[in-house]
Scaffold this motif. Structure first.
Motif, short mmCIF file in Angstrom:
data_model
loop_
_atom_site.label_atom_id
_atom_site.label_comp_id
_atom_site.label_asym_id
_atom_site.label_seq_id
_atom_site.Cartn_x
_atom_site.Cartn_y
_atom_site.Cartn_z
N HIS A 61 0.82 -1.21 0.00
CA HIS A 61 0.00 0.00 0.00
C HIS A 61 0.85 1.26 0.00
CE1 HIS A 61 -3.10 -2.86 0.74
NE2 HIS A 61 -2.63 -3.17 1.94
N VAL A 62 0.21 2.39 -0.15
CA VAL A 62 0.91 3.68 -0.09
C VAL A 62 0.59 4.43 1.20
CG1 VAL A 62 0.97 6.00 -1.12
CG2 VAL A 62 1.22 3.99 -2.58
N LEU A 63 -0.66 4.38 1.64
CA LEU A 63 -1.09 5.24 2.76
C LEU A 63 -1.91 4.44 3.76
CD1 LEU A 63 -1.63 8.05 4.09
CD2 LEU A 63 -3.42 8.40 2.40
N LEU A 64 -1.48 4.46 5.01
CA LEU A 64 -2.26 3.86 6.10
C LEU A 64 -2.64 4.97 7.08
CD1 LEU A 64 -0.30 0.56 6.99
CD2 LEU A 64 -2.35 0.80 5.56
N VAL A 65 -3.87 4.91 7.61
CA VAL A 65 -4.30 5.99 8.50
C VAL A 65 -4.78 5.44 9.85
CG1 VAL A 65 -5.03 7.35 6.52
CG2 VAL A 65 -6.74 6.03 7.78
N GLY A 66 -4.74 6.34 10.84
CA GLY A 66 -5.36 6.13 12.14
C GLY A 66 -5.07 4.78 12.78
N ASP A 67 -6.16 4.13 13.19
CA ASP A 67 -6.04 2.90 13.95
C ASP A 67 -5.30 1.81 13.16
OD1 ASP A 67 -6.67 1.45 16.28
OD2 ASP A 67 -8.15 0.32 15.10
N GLY A 68 -5.57 1.71 11.87
CA GLY A 68 -4.91 0.70 11.05
C GLY A 68 -3.41 0.94 10.99
N ALA A 69 -3.03 2.21 10.89
CA ALA A 69 -1.60 2.55 10.86
C ALA A 69 -0.95 2.21 12.19
CB ALA A 69 -1.42 4.04 10.54
N GLU A 70 -1.68 2.45 13.30
CA GLU A 70 -1.13 2.14 14.63
C GLU A 70 -0.96 0.62 14.78
OE1 GLU A 70 -0.72 4.52 17.27
OE2 GLU A 70 -1.67 6.26 16.37
N ARG A 71 -1.92 -0.14 14.25
CA ARG A 71 -1.79 -1.60 14.35
C ARG A 71 -0.63 -2.10 13.49
NH1 ARG A 71 -6.87 -4.30 12.88
NH2 ARG A 71 -7.83 -2.30 12.42
N PHE A 72 -0.43 -1.45 12.35
CA PHE A 72 0.74 -1.79 11.53
C PHE A 72 2.02 -1.46 12.30
CE2 PHE A 72 3.84 -0.31 8.23
CZ PHE A 72 4.15 -1.57 7.74
N ALA A 73 2.02 -0.35 13.01
CA ALA A 73 3.19 0.02 13.83
C ALA A 73 3.45 -1.06 14.88
CB ALA A 73 2.97 1.38 14.50
N ASP A 74 2.36 -1.60 15.49
CA ASP A 74 2.53 -2.70 16.45
C ASP A 74 3.24 -3.87 15.79
OD1 ASP A 74 1.15 -1.43 18.46
OD2 ASP A 74 -0.78 -2.42 18.02
N SER A 75 2.77 -4.22 14.60
CA SER A 75 3.31 -5.41 13.93
C SER A 75 4.77 -5.22 13.51
CB SER A 75 2.45 -5.79 12.72
OG SER A 75 2.65 -4.85 11.69
N MET A 76 5.19 -3.98 13.37
CA MET A 76 6.57 -3.68 12.96
C MET A 76 7.45 -3.34 14.17
SD MET A 76 7.03 -3.77 9.62
CE MET A 76 6.00 -5.17 9.33
N ALA A 77 6.87 -3.43 15.37
CA ALA A 77 7.60 -3.10 16.61
C ALA A 77 8.25 -1.72 16.53
CB ALA A 77 8.66 -4.16 16.92
N VAL A 78 7.50 -0.79 15.99
CA VAL A 78 7.98 0.59 15.87
C VAL A 78 7.89 1.30 17.22
CG1 VAL A 78 7.15 2.81 14.94
CG2 VAL A 78 7.54 0.88 13.41
N GLU A 79 8.86 2.16 17.50
CA GLU A 79 8.89 2.85 18.79
C GLU A 79 7.67 3.76 18.97
OE1 GLU A 79 11.97 5.38 21.62
OE2 GLU A 79 12.51 5.00 19.54
N ARG A 80 7.05 3.65 20.16
CA ARG A 80 5.84 4.44 20.45
C ARG A 80 6.12 5.42 21.56
NH1 ARG A 80 2.53 0.63 18.07
NH2 ARG A 80 0.71 1.99 18.09
N ALA A 81 5.21 6.37 21.72
CA ALA A 81 5.37 7.35 22.79
C ALA A 81 3.99 7.74 23.29
CB ALA A 81 6.11 8.57 22.27
N GLY A 82 3.92 8.04 24.58
CA GLY A 82 2.65 8.43 25.18
C GLY A 82 2.45 9.94 25.10
N PRO A 83 1.28 10.41 25.59
CA PRO A 83 0.95 11.83 25.49
C PRO A 83 1.98 12.74 26.13
CG PRO A 83 -0.92 10.56 26.34
CD PRO A 83 0.23 9.60 26.20
N GLU A 84 2.67 12.24 27.16
CA GLU A 84 3.67 13.09 27.84
C GLU A 84 4.82 13.46 26.89
OE1 GLU A 84 2.78 9.97 28.69
OE2 GLU A 84 4.65 8.94 28.18
N TRP A 85 5.18 12.54 25.99
CA TRP A 85 6.25 12.84 25.02
C TRP A 85 5.83 13.97 24.09
CZ3 TRP A 85 11.23 12.19 23.86
CH2 TRP A 85 11.65 12.38 22.54
N PHE A 86 4.55 13.95 23.71
CA PHE A 86 4.07 14.91 22.72
C PHE A 86 3.56 16.21 23.36
CE2 PHE A 86 3.47 10.75 20.57
CZ PHE A 86 4.28 10.98 19.48
N PHE A 87 3.59 16.29 24.71
CA PHE A 87 3.09 17.53 25.32
C PHE A 87 4.19 18.56 25.39
CE2 PHE A 87 2.24 20.64 28.48
CZ PHE A 87 0.91 20.95 28.25
N THR A 88 3.98 19.66 24.68
CA THR A 88 4.92 20.79 24.79
C THR A 88 4.08 22.03 25.11
OG1 THR A 88 4.83 21.11 22.39
CG2 THR A 88 6.70 19.84 23.25
#
Ligand code: ASP
Length: 332
Positions: free
Chosen positions: A156-183
């Motif tokens: 595919h070319v584009l994955l969005v939202g929940d499906g993209a997050e599940r793909f990230a799970d399957s690829m063991a991609v590094e995740r971050a919680g809301p505290e990381w993104f709070f500026t």
């Protein structure tokens, strides 16, 4: 006599045709070096958004932005200098900027109307026209790397939202919680429901020593956007484009306008179909097709010629190449 004149005319005609043909090719190559010689063996341009304020930005802040841009440029420079692929350089530069809270991508992403981050990114390989993108992801630390995995590990070319997050799970991609993104500055932006004038979307375009072009863009979008809104950055052809036969492009600005005009693809199309130089093609799109205040674009062609054009007060940007160029700018 008649034969002699015809022969002379024929020779002149052939010479003109040959000169004309070479002129086209040499014209592109000649753009690369100021002396008309061959262009640099590799080249890299980056941007950190076209939302730069006017020159009243405090000097300490100017210096912080310029230092961040230079650091990111050096990340890409190191890869390209040793002969690494343009795709690796683009990904590494954007990862660096995604981790920098000064820019509206990754860690420093703006908040949407619900007070959440929704991140968009895309990456494109000019050698194959292969590309990958993600949109509206909220827990992925480096969306540009997830976009690259969409390109390399899915059909595919584009994955969005929940499906993209599940793909990230399957690829063991590094995740971050809301505290990381709070500026705090981005939170204040949301309370004021407008974007702070400062660093924005990030992007990179590169030519490597093998002649391959690549482009990538990553963003948090627009402050106070509706949940689910997707801008131009993850849309191939709007915010990002790369084709070895023309150029690599990354845009920043009002995403809806870039989508309407297929802005990034349009730069490539002006080069391919009308023979414009990369500088003229970018100027055409940014200064004539987009409206003042819409944003800016960076691009590099296959000869290493770089164009960086904006129709806002400034654009955080930088350029480097194999000939020793290394520069960062906010305004002129
Ligand atoms: N183009 C991005 C978007 O519309 C925002 C930006 O570049 O400032 O999502």
């Amino acid at each position: 006599m008649t034969l002699g004149r015809s022969f002379t005319s024929w020779v002149v005609l052939v010479a003109l045709v040959l000169l004309g043909g070479c002129g086209g090719d040499d014209g592109a190559a000649g753009d690369a070096g100021a002396d008309g010689g061959p262009g640099p063996a590799w080249a890299l341009a980056i941007h950190g958004g076209a939302g730069a304020p006017d020159r009243s930005l405090p000097v300490a802040e100017q210096q912080a932005y310029l230092a961040s841009l230079e650091r990111a440029l050096r990340v890409g420079q190191e890869i390209l200098e040793r002969g690494g692929p343009s795709l690796d350089a683009v990904e590494a530069v954007i990862r660096d900027l995604e981790d920098d809270p000064l820019f509206n991508a990754g860690r420093g992403a703006v908040f949407n109307r619900d007070g959440a981050v929704e991140l968009d990114a895309s990456i494109m390989d000019g050698a194959t026209l292969g590309c990958g993108a993600v949109a509206a992801v909220g827990t992925v630390k480096n969306p540009i790397s997830l976009a690259r995995l969409v390109y390399e590990r899915t059909e595919h070319v584009l994955l969005v939202g929940d499906g993209a997050e599940r793909f990230a799970d399957s690829m063991a991609v590094e995740r971050a919680g809301p505290e990381w993104f709070f500026t705090e500055p981005r939170w204040q932006d949301l309370l004021r429901t407008r974007s702070r004038e400062g660093g924005g979307t990030v992007g990179a375009v590169a030519l490597d020593r093998l002649g391959n072009l690549a482009a990538g863009t990553s963003t948090g979008g627009r402050t106070g956007k509706l949940a689910g809104r997707v801008g131009d950055s993850p849309i191939v052809g709007a915010g990002t484009y790369a084709d070895n036969t023309t150029c690599a492009v990354s845009g920043t600005g009002v995403g809806e306008e870039f989508i309407r005009r297929a802005a990034a693809y349009s730069v490539s199309a002006w080069m391919r179909h009308r023979g414009l130089s990369v500088e003229d093609a970018v100027r055409r799109v940014v200064l004539e097709e987009l409206q003042p205040g819409d944003g800016g674009m960076i691009a590099v062609d296959r000869t290493g010629r770089i164009a960086m054009v904006y129709n806002t007060p400034g654009m955080f940007r930088g350029a480097a190449d194999a000939n020793g160029r290394l520069e960062v700018h906010i305004w002129e």
